[in-house]
Design a protein around this motif. Structure first.
Motif, short mmCIF file in Angstrom:
data_model
loop_
_atom_site.label_atom_id
_atom_site.label_comp_id
_atom_site.label_asym_id
_atom_site.label_seq_id
_atom_site.Cartn_x
_atom_site.Cartn_y
_atom_site.Cartn_z
N ASN A 104 92.86 15.27 62.28
CA ASN A 104 93.82 15.97 63.13
C ASN A 104 94.45 15.01 64.14
OD1 ASN A 104 95.20 18.08 64.42
ND2 ASN A 104 93.57 18.18 65.95
N ARG A 105 93.63 14.10 64.68
CA ARG A 105 94.14 13.15 65.67
C ARG A 105 95.15 12.20 65.03
NH1 ARG A 105 88.41 11.62 68.46
NH2 ARG A 105 87.66 12.16 66.42
N THR B 37 98.33 14.05 64.40
CA THR B 37 99.05 14.33 65.67
C THR B 37 99.82 13.09 66.13
OG1 THR B 37 97.30 15.87 66.29
CG2 THR B 37 98.77 15.14 68.04
N MET C 41 103.87 12.92 66.47
CA MET C 41 104.55 12.58 67.74
C MET C 41 105.43 11.33 67.57
SD MET C 41 103.87 15.02 69.60
CE MET C 41 102.73 16.40 69.49
N GLU D 146 101.81 1.11 76.70
CA GLU D 146 101.25 1.66 77.94
C GLU D 146 100.47 2.95 77.69
OE1 GLU D 146 101.59 0.65 81.21
OE2 GLU D 146 102.49 -1.23 80.56
N LEU D 147 100.90 3.66 76.66
CA LEU D 147 100.29 4.98 76.41
C LEU D 147 98.94 4.86 75.71
CD1 LEU D 147 100.81 8.13 76.39
CD2 LEU D 147 101.63 7.79 74.06
N PRO E 15 96.21 2.89 75.78
CA PRO E 15 94.92 2.82 76.48
C PRO E 15 94.48 4.18 77.02
CG PRO E 15 96.32 1.01 77.17
CD PRO E 15 97.17 1.92 76.34
N ARG E 16 95.43 4.97 77.50
CA ARG E 16 95.02 6.27 78.05
C ARG E 16 94.66 7.23 76.93
NH1 ARG E 16 99.31 8.97 81.78
NH2 ARG E 16 97.45 10.14 82.28
N LEU E 17 95.31 7.09 75.77
CA LEU E 17 94.92 7.94 74.64
C LEU E 17 93.53 7.55 74.15
CD1 LEU E 17 98.22 8.24 72.53
CD2 LEU E 17 97.20 9.90 74.09
N LEU F 267 91.18 6.51 76.10
CA LEU F 267 90.26 7.16 77.03
C LEU F 267 90.18 8.67 76.78
CD1 LEU F 267 91.04 5.48 80.47
CD2 LEU F 267 88.97 5.26 79.12
N ALA F 268 91.27 9.22 76.24
CA ALA F 268 91.30 10.67 75.99
C ALA F 268 90.54 11.05 74.72
CB ALA F 268 92.75 11.16 75.88
N GLY F 269 89.99 10.07 74.02
CA GLY F 269 89.14 10.40 72.88
C GLY F 269 89.59 9.84 71.54
N TYR F 270 90.75 9.17 71.51
CA TYR F 270 91.21 8.58 70.25
C TYR F 270 90.47 7.28 69.97
CZ TYR F 270 95.24 11.72 70.09
OH TYR F 270 96.05 12.83 70.02
N ARG G 202 89.52 -2.35 72.46
CA ARG G 202 88.06 -2.35 72.27
C ARG G 202 87.34 -1.80 73.51
NH1 ARG G 202 89.70 -7.17 74.10
NH2 ARG G 202 88.47 -8.30 75.63
N HIS H 224 78.06 3.25 79.49
CA HIS H 224 78.09 4.71 79.62
C HIS H 224 76.67 5.23 79.75
CE1 HIS H 224 82.38 5.47 79.02
NE2 HIS H 224 82.35 4.37 78.29
#
Lengths: 230, 272
Positions: free
Chosen positions: A2-3, A6, A10, A69-70, A72-74, A76-79, A219, A226
């Motif tokens: 699904n990821r 998506t 996009m 730019e996008l 790295p945040r994706l 962190l969002a789980g991708y 990476r 964690h």
């Protein structure tokens, strides 16, 4: 899955809304084809294939740079990195095929006595190679200017090198030229099989390179640990 | 600022100053009744909402804040060099659940670099970061896609956490509303104003419900009302037990944070 889908969706939505980009994506192969139309039919088909390759590579280069730019945040969002690069590649492949369809129909209408299946395979190879090729350049060179210049250099080499020379085989889109020769000049099947093999190897190498570059850039850093949530 | 706006800011101020919820609701209702029956400009009747909220706090006191929970982020000995220039030297920060930490300092002292190291986006030359729970990160700029709609941003980020599309859209719109923004359905990100775009950026970082939220000057382009909404939102998240790190240069907000890390080099009078 699904990821990955998506990200592909996009990527397509983003590119589809850039009407100027879409227009230029169509204009580039059309111009190449028009310039060579009066010469031997093989020349116009080869120019068309080169135009498609260049257009899709450029779209891939800019899409990759824009997402820098996008991503790295994706992440962190789980991708995971493979969701990001394979998803983007999938979107670009779909876009490339959509761009190729009208040119395939143009070839069918405008020419006679060609192996049209071969033309379709050559276009497929162009798109297959162009997306990861543009992505590799976009991932390795952070600034679009440098990336565009490198792309220009590679495509100019592709145009100027003698296809029979051994150096030409090292260029990424040599496969489409071989397959086009089989389709237009009705040469033996060796041209087709060499072309398909070349496209498969080059695509595989490029995907592995994209995976390596994205894997390093996105990476998990060693300094970040964690701990379980208490 | 009309009476409704004044009351909204006043309510947000009481919330941020940790006035008990019932007491704050009672005080705001009383002020609203007074304005409705007596009329007049709230600025003339009560003065600035911040000052009036401060006076109320002095009178009725505040609710005891939730006790900080377990450590959520521990950065220790962070050192970072770019070439010969050392931008961070042995920086250390501990943030617990239910705390807001501010990272402050002069321009170029490494605030954003520190945050990016905490997020794991770049590596330090020395030091370690331990995070407990899920990380959320809001960059200073970028991080949105020009040709996507706000809803598509929410779907994209939500998919990372395996959220279905409709719940992701609903969660995004709800988080945007907390910042005083009704996320438009058909406006591309590139057509949003700078402040609204930053709200989208911020909404994306809270969508996945992170336990540790890292915000790099998240208020760029915000007007006064949006700024108040931001801090209201941060205090709400803190009270829900999130650990928040905010890079900020607005020192007047420091009274609302629990921990301060000043990255200004020692020879310029910095402290940690």
């Amino acid at each position: 899955m699904n990821r990955l889908v998506t990200v592909a969706e996009m990527t397509l939505r983003e590119l589809a809304r850039r009407r100027g980009v879409l227009l230029l994506l169509l204009l580039m192969p059309l111009t190449f084809w028009l310039i060579r139309r009066d010469s031997h039919v093989g020349q116009s088909v080869r120019a068309l294939l080169l135009g498609i390759s260049w257009a899709v590579s450029t779209a891939a280069l800019f899409a990759t740079s824009a997402a820098r730019e996008l991503e790295p945040r994706l992440r962190l969002a789980g991708y995971r990195p493979h969701h990001l690069y394979l998803g983007r590649m999938l979107g670009l492949w779909v876009l490339g095929l959509a761009v190729s369809v009208p040119f395939f129909l143009l070839t069918v209408v405008d020419t006679t006595n060609l192996r049209y299946g071969g033309i379709a395979v050559a276009m497929l190879c162009c798109v297959l190679v162009a997306a990861p090729f543009g992505m590799v350049i976009g991932a390795l060179l952070p600034r679009e200017m440098e990336g565009t210049l490198l792309l220009l250099t590679v495509v100019a080499m592709q145009m100027l090198l003698d296809p029979a020379s051994s150096g030409a085989k090292l260029t990424p889109f040599w496969s489409s030229r071989e397959i086009a020769t089989w389709a237009v000049d009705h040469t033996d099947g060796g041209y087709l099989s060499r072309g398909v093999l070349h496209a498969a190897v080059v695509t595989a190498l490029l995907i592995v390179t994209v995976a390596g570059v994205f894997g390093v850039r996105l990476r998990r850093r060693r300094h970040l640990h964690h701990a379980p949530l208490v | 600022m009309n009476a409704d706006e004044w009351l909204r800011v006043f309510a947000a101020e009481l919330h941020q100053r940790r006035v008990a919820v019932d007491a704050a609701r009672h005080v705001v209702a009383e002020a609203a009744t007074h304005l409705r029956e007596g009329g007049g400009d709230p600025w003339l009747v009560f003065g600035a909402p911040q000052a009036y909220a401060a006076a109320i706090v002095e009178t009725i006191g505040t609710a005891p804040g939730p006790r900080p929970g377990p450590v959520r982020l521990h950065a220790r000995g962070i050192t970072k060099r770019y070439g010969r220039r050392t931008v961070l030297r042995d920086a250390t920060l501990t943030v617990r659940a239910g705390q807001i930490a501010a990272v402050v300092g002069a321009n170029g002292c490494g605030k954003s670099t520190f945050l990016r190291i905490c997020a794991g986006l770049i590596s330090p030359d020395a030091g370690e970061v331990t995070v407990s729970g899920r990380l959320g990160y809001c960059p200073q700029q970028g991080g949105t896609v020009d040709f996507l709609l706000p809803d598509e941003h929410f779907v994209l980020v939500g998919a990372g956490q395996r959220m279905a599309r409709d719940p992701a859209r609903r969660a995004g719109r709800a988080a945007a509303r907390q910042l005083g923004w009704e996320a438009e359905r058909d406006v591309l990100a590139r057509h949003l104003s700078g402040g609204t775009r930053q709200k989208l950026n911020l909404t994306m970082s809270t969508l996945a419900e992170p336990d540790v939220l890292l915000l790099d000057e998240p208020y760029q382009g915000f007007d006064q009302g949006s700024y108040v909404n931001l801090w209201d939102q941060l205090v709400r998240l803190r009270d829900e037990g999130k650990a928040i790190v905010v890079v900020t240069h607005l020192l007047n907000q420091l009274d609302r944070v629990d921990v301060v890390l000043d990255l200004t080099p020692a020879h310029q009078g910095g402290r940690s």
